[in-house]
Design an enzyme around this catalytic site. Structure first.
Site, PDB file in Angstrom:
ATOM      1  CG  ASP A   1      -2.223   0.736   0.912  1.00  0.00           C
ATOM      2  OD1 ASP A   1      -2.419   1.634   0.109  1.00  0.00           O
ATOM      3  OD2 ASP A   1      -3.278   0.348   1.638  1.00  0.00           O
TER       4      ASP A   1
ATOM      5  CD  GLU B   1      -0.283   6.176  -3.723  1.00  0.00           C
ATOM      6  OE1 GLU B   1       0.366   6.114  -2.630  1.00  0.00           O
ATOM      7  OE2 GLU B   1      -1.121   5.362  -4.279  1.00  0.00           O
TER       8      GLU B   1
ATOM      9  CG  ASP C   1      -8.261   3.819  -0.273  1.00  0.00           C
ATOM     10  OD1 ASP C   1      -8.254   2.599  -0.780  1.00  0.00           O
ATOM     11  OD2 ASP C   1      -7.456   4.161   0.536  1.00  0.00           O
TER      12      ASP C   1
END
Length: 791
Positions: free
Chosen positions: A386, A389, A459
């Site tokens: 997760d 980025e 998300d």
């Protein structure tokens, strides 16, 4: 002339010639020339792929690409000067360089213009911390009606990337990949890792990067969408095979709050006999935020992580766990990384955590060392990486002034996910080849396919408009050469719905999203605002439960097709999610259709992305009633160049027309092109490896010749790289109505020696039902030797 032979590979021969007033140096892998104080260097990676490097002065500071792993090729090409142009001619391309301004153009051998630079390169001097550097910009000229695809994942329902401005910087929901490809059969990779503005308008099509020592891009002529993907993979790496079980069904929540809860979910699926292969533990199994991403089970509700994973395996499922790019201050990795000055200091999530310097090889080693000791050694099968980025909040300009191992953060910003996933993949592979690496990750950059990384769209909100955007987003992502992508089925957050997943309006959205998710490379239910396990929506007999179970069973029946497509991805640079232009480029209407796609080469999928059956009563989507009295319709365009079969009914339809397809709540429009050979498992499965593929239903969609390669291996190791696999080629001759099942080639331990093929020539009497009995045209016993079946 200044000596510039340092630019040439040591293995290359070169000659110096004079073009007009410019000297140029020709080598066996390229050419260099100085024009108007700018140095231009070309490197060939084949006759149809060229790297273009430009510098504002007489030297080039050539840096090793983070994405490209291929090396230049020694090819035959000629150089001719005429009419103020220097023309390079290969066996595939004509490349012209304007000797007045250095502008380039690319043509095929039929002299058809593919792409041209509209303006000379622009270099603007800046300071990168204390180093001299440049802002770099190159503008191209595209044809007025040309369509381009790619640029990563931009959360838009527009497939065509023309006529817009995009800021390419990694952030949640958006994946920045500076690759475009055209319906004209070429692609461009702008090899720069800083924030880049892509702009297309009447003034041209440009890449404008915040920092770069040089302009550095690759022109790739593939002649088709598949050809361009092949060139991207040739440059940046091939995608390895994922384990067979990853193509089954995955269940997740925002998090399971303890190991008993997680195991209870898995046991419930087994008791219901609903297939499931993967279960995922999201965050906070480590406890408090100061312990963020400790890579260990510190939460007391996970009182024996190894025993939990062992039980998951005993229940014939696989276990994935969430890991992040940041660490809390109490964790061992944080303390070790901080001591070695391998922490980046900017605001991330949660506030107490800090992101690690994934660009540093030692930092990547520390990351894996802790991951291995705390989790992999306990039996974890796959990684949910997760925030790759990574998350970056309250952005300040000085955040980018920080030094990483590869220079300023500004300089390498967009490559973070490539470095982070690469560190895990490379080190797990170095440790063992017995278990294939599988990574689910929220971000990506060019070349990430070589690290077994499957990106998901983040998300996303549970809304119809957002759902609609996922189709074009996934297709443009795929056009960047990375074949594995998926979404949170039903959207991540359903909190805006009154009563959450019990809300009828949400249930309709979830049902349609699940149908779409069945035809993505990974089928995974996840989110918050309610628990999304199938039994949370009701019991069997409830329309939500029944539709979801129907599509889960269909997914498992498709395993031979899915695994064969995966092999095509690995062995032939294929793609799972394919915009229509890839297979029907002659049909201009297909170029910009953004709500339909091919899944592999045999399914055309048209997701239903609007509400049809729930009466919505207000801003909170308080869906209060179901109206199934009238069957609604979905428009579907059938591209020219093929006849099409309705997958559900067997009806044959001509291409080049738009039809209205009935879409009751349990039907997603699926159409199969003529000439398809489609194998399906004849028996139901509870998990991907439960049964051998000893009975396969082979469906023939007539009207064209066709072929299919049935691929099998050991399912979860890397022996296939050593040739340990088998292939069985099937060929359909439409003129003679003959199916040839060829000799089995290759072998592997545990391989079936004998199987049954049940063959159907599809027509209106041969619609598909997941549970329906079928009347077969032939039933064949196959023992590895060729069979010819006349139908």
């Amino acid at each position: 002339m200044k000596k510039i032979s340092f630019l040439i590979l040591l293995t290359s021969l070169f000659v110096i010639k004079q073009a007009k007033s410019q000297d140029y140096l020709k080598t066996q892998d390229g050419l260099s020339i100085k024009i108007n104080h700018q140095l231009l260097q070309l490197y060939f990676y084949g006759p149809d792929v060229v790297r273009v490097l430009k510098s504002p002065d007489s030297t080039l500071n050539i840096q090793e690409s983070l994405s490209v792993i291929a090396k230049p090729s020694l090819i035959d090409f000629t150089v001719v000067e005429k009419d103020g142009l220097l023309e390079l001619l290969t066996s595939s391309l004509k490349i012209n360089i304007d000797l007045e301004n250095g502008k380039m153009s690319f043509k095929n051998l039929d002299n058809k213009l593919l792409l041209q630079e509209k303006e000379a390169a622009i270099f603007t001097s800046i300071k990168d911390i204390k180093e001299d550097a440049f802002k770099v910009k190159q503008t191209f000229k595209l044809e007025k009606d040309e369509v381009i695809y790619g640029l990563g994942q931009q959360q838009s329902n527009q497939l065509n990337q023309r006529n817009q401005t995009l800021i390419l910087r990694q952030k949640p929901l958006h994946i920045a990949i500076p690759i475009i490809q055209s319906n004209k059969g070429y692609g461009v990779f702008w090899d720069n890792y800083s924030t880049t503005v892509f702009k297309d308008d009447t003034s041209g099509t440009s890449f404008d990067s915040e920092i770069g020592q040089n302009i550095d891009y690759y022109f790739m002529y593939g002649k088709s969408g598949d050809g361009v993907i092949s060139k991207i993979r040739m440059l940046t790496g091939q995608a390895p095979m994922n384990p067979l079980w990853t193509y089954g069904f995955w269940q997740s929540r925002e998090r399971y709050r303890g190991q008993d809860e997680l195991l209870g979910v898995l046991k419930k699926y087994r008791a219901l006999k609903v297939p499931l292969d993967g279960i995922i533990q999201d965050w906070q199994y480590w406890g408090e935020n100061a312990n963020w991403n400790a890579m260990n089970f510190e939460n007391p509700k996970f009182y024996d992580g190894k025993a939990m994973i062992d039980e998951v395996h005993q229940l014939n499922a696989h276990f994935m766990i969430s890991v992040w790019s940041s660490f809390g201050p109490k964790t061992k990795p944080f303390q070790e990384l901080k001591e070695k000055n391998m922490i980046l200091d900017f605001e991330t999530y949660p506030a107490v955590a800090k992101v690690y310097d994934a660009y540093h090889p030692m930092a990547r080693y520390i990351y894996w060392k802790n991951l291995n000791h705390g989790l992999f050694a306990k039996g974890v099968d796959a990684w949910w990486m997760d925030s790759t980025e990574p998350d970056h909040y309250n952005i300040k300009e000085q955040d980018f002034d920080q030094n990483t191992y590869l220079g300023s953060f500004r300089k390498v910003r967009n490559a973070f996910p490539l470095m982070a996933t690469g560190g895990v993949y490379q080190q797990q592979r170095a440790l063992t080849t017995a278990k294939r690496v599988f990574i689910l990750t929220r971000c990506a950059f060019a070349g990430q396919q070589r690290y077994a990384a499957n990106s998901w769209s983040g998300d996303v909100i549970a809304e119809w408009d957002t759902f609609d955007q996922q189709i074009a987003s996934g297709l443009n992502f795929s056009m960047c050469g990375i074949p594995y992508w998926n979404t949170d089925i039903g959207g991540f957050s359903a909190k805006q719905f009154d009563k959450g997943v019990k809300n009828l309006a949400y249930q309709e959205l979830y049902t349609r999203w699940f149908q779409f998710g069945t035809f993505t490379p990974m089928t995974r239910s996840h989110g918050t605002g309610g628990e999304k396990e199938i039994y949370q929506f009701g019991d069997r007999g409830n329309w939500v439960f029944d539709s979801e179970e129907k599509y889960i069973h269909l997914r498992y029946r498709l395993l031979p097709y899915l695994y064969a497509t995966a092999w095509d991805v690995t062995n032939h640079a294929g793609s799972f999610m394919r915009p229509l232009f890839m297979d029907f480029n002659e049909d201009k209407k297909a170029h910009t259709i953004s709500n339909q796609y091919l899944f592999g080469k045999s399914f055309m999928v048209t997701p239903v992305t609007s509400s049809m059956y729930i009466k919505d009563k207000g801003p909170k989507h308080e869906g209060a009633a179901v109206d199934f009295n009238t069957i609604k319709k979905q428009a579907v365009y059938l591209p020219k160049g093929s006849a099409w079969f309705d997958f559900w009914t067997g009806e044959k339809l001509e291409g080049g027309q738009t039809i209205e397809r009935n879409v009751p709540i349990d039907i997603i429009p699926l159409h199969i092109p003529a000439g398809t050979i489609l194998p399906l498992l004849a028996q139901k499965m509870q998990y991907a490896t439960e049964k051998k593929w000893d009975e396969l239903e082979v469906r023939i969609y007539t009207g064209k010749d066709g072929k299919f390669m049935l691929y099998e291996d050991e399912n979860d190791n890397y022996n296939y790289e050593k040739g340990v696999f088998s292939e069985i080629e099937m060929l359909w001759n439409d003129q003679t109505q003959t199916l040839t099942i060829g000799n089995r080639k290759g072998e592997f331990p545990g391989m079936l020696k004998e199987r049954t093929f049940k063959i159907i020539k599809v027509n209106r009497n041969h619609g598909i039902g997941v549970d329906s009995a079928q009347k077969f045209d032939a039933i064949i016993s196959y023992k590895g030797k060729a069979k010819v079946i006349k139908l």
